[in-house]
Design a protein around this motif. Structure first.
Motif, PDB file in Angstrom:
ATOM      1  N   TYR A 137       4.567 -14.370 -44.168  1.00 21.62           N
ATOM      2  CA  TYR A 137       3.406 -15.145 -44.596  1.00 21.62           C
ATOM      3  C   TYR A 137       3.734 -16.058 -45.778  1.00 21.62           C
ATOM      4  O   TYR A 137       2.869 -16.405 -46.568  1.00 21.62           O
ATOM      5  N   GLN A 139       4.888  -4.781 -38.316  1.00 25.19           N
ATOM      6  CA  GLN A 139       3.615  -4.757 -37.588  1.00 25.19           C
ATOM      7  C   GLN A 139       3.874  -4.622 -36.089  1.00 25.19           C
ATOM      8  O   GLN A 139       4.764  -5.250 -35.526  1.00 25.19           O
ATOM      9  N   PHE A 188       5.883  -6.546 -50.851  1.00 26.94           N
ATOM     10  CA  PHE A 188       5.462  -7.477 -49.802  1.00 26.94           C
ATOM     11  C   PHE A 188       4.294  -6.871 -49.026  1.00 26.94           C
ATOM     12  O   PHE A 188       4.470  -6.341 -47.925  1.00 26.94           O
ATOM     13  N   GLY A 189       3.114  -6.894 -49.609  1.00 24.61           N
ATOM     14  CA  GLY A 189       1.928  -6.410 -48.906  1.00 24.61           C
ATOM     15  C   GLY A 189       1.945  -4.944 -48.583  1.00 24.61           C
ATOM     16  O   GLY A 189       1.207  -4.487 -47.704  1.00 24.61           O
ATOM     17  N   HIS A 190       2.765  -4.190 -49.273  1.00 22.67           N
ATOM     18  CA  HIS A 190       2.945  -2.775 -48.978  1.00 22.67           C
ATOM     19  C   HIS A 190       2.274  -1.929 -50.042  1.00 22.67           C
ATOM     20  O   HIS A 190       1.940  -2.414 -51.129  1.00 22.67           O
ATOM     21  N   THR A 240       1.065  -6.983 -55.808  1.00 24.86           N
ATOM     22  CA  THR A 240       0.825  -6.985 -54.360  1.00 24.86           C
ATOM     23  C   THR A 240       1.064  -8.389 -53.821  1.00 24.86           C
ATOM     24  O   THR A 240       0.175  -9.235 -53.849  1.00 24.86           O
ATOM     25  N   THR A 279       5.469  -5.434 -43.791  1.00 27.02           N
ATOM     26  CA  THR A 279       5.219  -5.072 -45.178  1.00 27.02           C
ATOM     27  C   THR A 279       6.435  -4.304 -45.685  1.00 27.02           C
ATOM     28  O   THR A 279       7.107  -3.606 -44.915  1.00 27.02           O
ATOM     29  N   LEU A 319       2.350 -11.035 -50.607  1.00 24.71           N
ATOM     30  CA  LEU A 319       2.029 -11.139 -49.190  1.00 24.71           C
ATOM     31  C   LEU A 319       3.130 -10.499 -48.342  1.00 24.71           C
ATOM     32  O   LEU A 319       4.291 -10.428 -48.769  1.00 24.71           O
ATOM     33  N   PRO A 320       2.798 -10.039 -47.140  1.00 26.32           N
ATOM     34  CA  PRO A 320       3.827  -9.457 -46.266  1.00 26.32           C
ATOM     35  C   PRO A 320       4.898 -10.485 -45.909  1.00 26.32           C
ATOM     36  O   PRO A 320       4.671 -11.708 -45.973  1.00 26.32           O
TER      37      PRO A 320
END
Length: 403
Positions: free
Chosen positions: A299, A196, A273-275, A293, A254, A295-296
Motif C-alpha cells: 500500500y 493476506q 507494516f499494518g501489523h 502503525t 502485514t 500501512l501494510p
C-alpha cells in the motif's frame, strides 16, 4: 486438536519430511515396534471357521469368510492381503467339505469367496498406491515449508528464539504466515508477517518477501533501507502477478521488522507494516512497544515516503513477542476475542520464568487454542525472541558471539 500443527514447533526445530510423515493405516497397529495389523483378519478367519464347524447344518456362516480379505485390505499391505485371500479360500474348501453333501454351500459361495479375495487384493493395491502418492505430496509440501520457514539454529544471530506455526486447514502444511532471523555485519534482523489470503499465492508471496529480507537484512546497514526493499519487492511481485492475469494481484502483507543493532544491547529498532505491534515481556510485566502503525506492504502508493523506523528501549532479559492475527482474532463460542496481553500478564505473574521465549510461546499457543476451542479461523504464528547473554570475555560481531 483441530488445527494442523504444520510448522516449527517448540521441540521441532528441524521438522522431517521423511516417509514416516504419513501414517499408513496398517502401520497404526503396532506393538513394541512390530506391526500387528495381521491379527484382526487372522482372528476373524479363525472365529468364522470354528463357529461354522460347530454350528448346525441349517445355519452355515462359512461364506462370511469373504470378510477376511476385506478387513486385511483395509489394514495390511498387498502381499498380506493376498495371503489372507488364499487362506480364506483354503479354509472355505476345507470346512465346507467336512460337512455332509446336503449341508454344503457349494460352488456359488466358493465363487463369492474367491472373487471377494481377488477384489480385496486389488482394492488394497489401490489404497497403497494412493497412500504412496499422498506421502510424496506430503514430502513436497514439507520441502516447501522448510524453504519458506527454514529451521533456525539455537542462538541464531545472538538471539534466543522460539516459534510455533499452526494452520487453520487440518490438511495444510504451510500458509501465508512467515518469520525469520537474519544475522549480518550490521546486527541481527527479525521479520514476522502475514500475507493476506490463503493458498499457494500466499505461500509464493511469503517466499518472495523472505528472500528479499534475507538478502537486504544481511547487506543493508540501515533498517529503513531494508524496509524499503521489502515494499519495493512487494510492489514488483504484485505487478508480476497482474501481468500473469491472476486474480490475486491486489494481495498485501502485514509485517513487523525488527533490528537488533550490533553496537547496542539496550535498544531495538522497529518498523510496523499494518501489523500488531510486538509485546515486550519481562519479569516486571508486559508492555506494548510503541512502534507505530504503518500501512501494510503493498500500500505504498497510499502514503508515499520512506517507512518510519523507531528506536525503542529494551531492558535486559525482556522478550519480544510477535503474533499474527490468528492469535489476536481468535474468538470463543460467544464471539469474544482472545485477550493476549491479559493472558500473558497473568502467566508472568504466576511464574516469572515464562518470560523465556520457549515457555512464553507455549503459553500463547495453549491460550489461543483453549480460547477458540481448538478451532482456528486463520493460520496462527507465535514467535518470541530475546538477546542471549554472552559469556564473560566474549564480544559481539555481526549479531553473533565471537571469541
Amino acid at each position: 486438536m483441530s488445527p494442523g500443527s504444520a510448522g516449527h514447533g517448540l521441540h521441532d526445530r528441524y521438522p522431517s519430511a521423511g516417509r514416516y510423515g504419513v501414517v499408513h493405516r496398517y502401520e497404526m497397529l503396532r506393538v513394541g515396534g512390530r506391526s500387528v495389523a495381521w491379527v484382526p483378519p487372522l482372528l476373524l478367519l479363525t472365529a468364522i471357521t470354528v463357529a461354522d464347524y460347530n454350528t448346525t447344518g441349517e445355519f452355515r456362516i462359512i461364506s462370511w469368510i469373504v470378510l477376511v480379505p476385506g478387513i486385511a485390505a483395509a489394514l495390511c499391505g498387498v502381499w498380506a492381503t493376498a495371503v489372507f485371500a488364499v487362506l480364506a479360500v483354503a479354509a472355505y474348501v476345507t470346512v465346507d467339505n467336512a460337512w455332509p453333501h446336503q449341508f454344503q454351500t457349494g460352488l456359488p459361495d466358493f465363487i463369492l469367496v474367491t472373487v471377494g479375495g481377488v477384489l480385496a487384493t486389488l482394492a488394497c493395491a489401490v489404497r497403497v498406491r494412493d497412500e504412496r502418492r499422498a506421502l510424496h505430496m506430503r514430502d513436497v509440501t514439507d520441502t516447501v515449508r522448510r524453504t519458506v520457514l527454514r529451521p533456525l539454529p539455537p542462538g541464531w544471530g545472538g538471539l534466543e528464539h522460539a516459534g510455533v506455526y499452526l494452520t487453520a486447514d487440518t490438511q495444510a502444511r504451510v500458509g501465508g504466515d512467515f518469520y525469520d532471523i537474519q544475522p549480518g555485519p550490521h546486527g541481527t534482523r527479525v521479520l514476522v508477517g502475514d500475507v493476506q489470503g490463503k493458498g499457494l499465492g500466499a505461500v509464493e508471496t511469503a517466499a518472495v518477501l523472505l528472500g528479499t529480507f534475507r538478502e537486504a537484512g544481511y547487506h543493508e546497514p540501515d533498517l529503513k533501507v531494508v524496509a524499503e526493499r521489502l515494499e519495493i519487492r512487494m510492489g514488483r511481485h504484485r505487478d508480476y502477478v497482474r501481468a500473469l492475469g491472476r486474480d490475486d494481484g491486489d494481495r498485501f502483507a502485514t509485517a513487523v521488522l525488527l533490528g537488533f543493532p550490533a553496537d547496542r544491547t539496550d535498544v531495538v529498532d522497529a518498523v510496523v507494516f499494518g501489523h500488531e505491534p510486538p509485546l515486550a515481556v519481562g519479569p516486571d510485566g508486559v508492555r506494548l512497544l510503541p512502534a507505530g502503525t504503518g500501512l501494510p506492504l503493498g500500500y505504498r502508493d497510499l502514503a508515499p515516503g520512506p517507512p518510519r523506523v523507531r528506536r525503542l528501549p529494551l531492558a535486559a532479559g525482556e522478550t519480544l513477542l510477535l503474533v499474527t492475527d490468528g492469535v489476536t482474532e481468535a474468538r470463543d463460542g460467544d464471539g469474544r476475542f482472545y485477550r493476549l496481553r491479559d493472558d500473558v500478564t497473568r502467566a508472568v505473574a504466576a511464574d516469572p520464568r515464562v518470560v523465556a521465549p520457549a515457555p512464553l510461546v507455549a503459553v500463547v499457543r495453549d491460550g489461543t487454542l483453549r480460547h477458540s476451542g481448538g478451532l482456528l479461523a486463520d493460520d496462527t504464528t507465535v514467535f518470541a525472541v530475546r538477546r542471549t547473554r554472552p559469556e564473560r570475555g566474549e564480544g559481539r560481531e555481526g549479531g553473533r558471539s565471537v571469541s
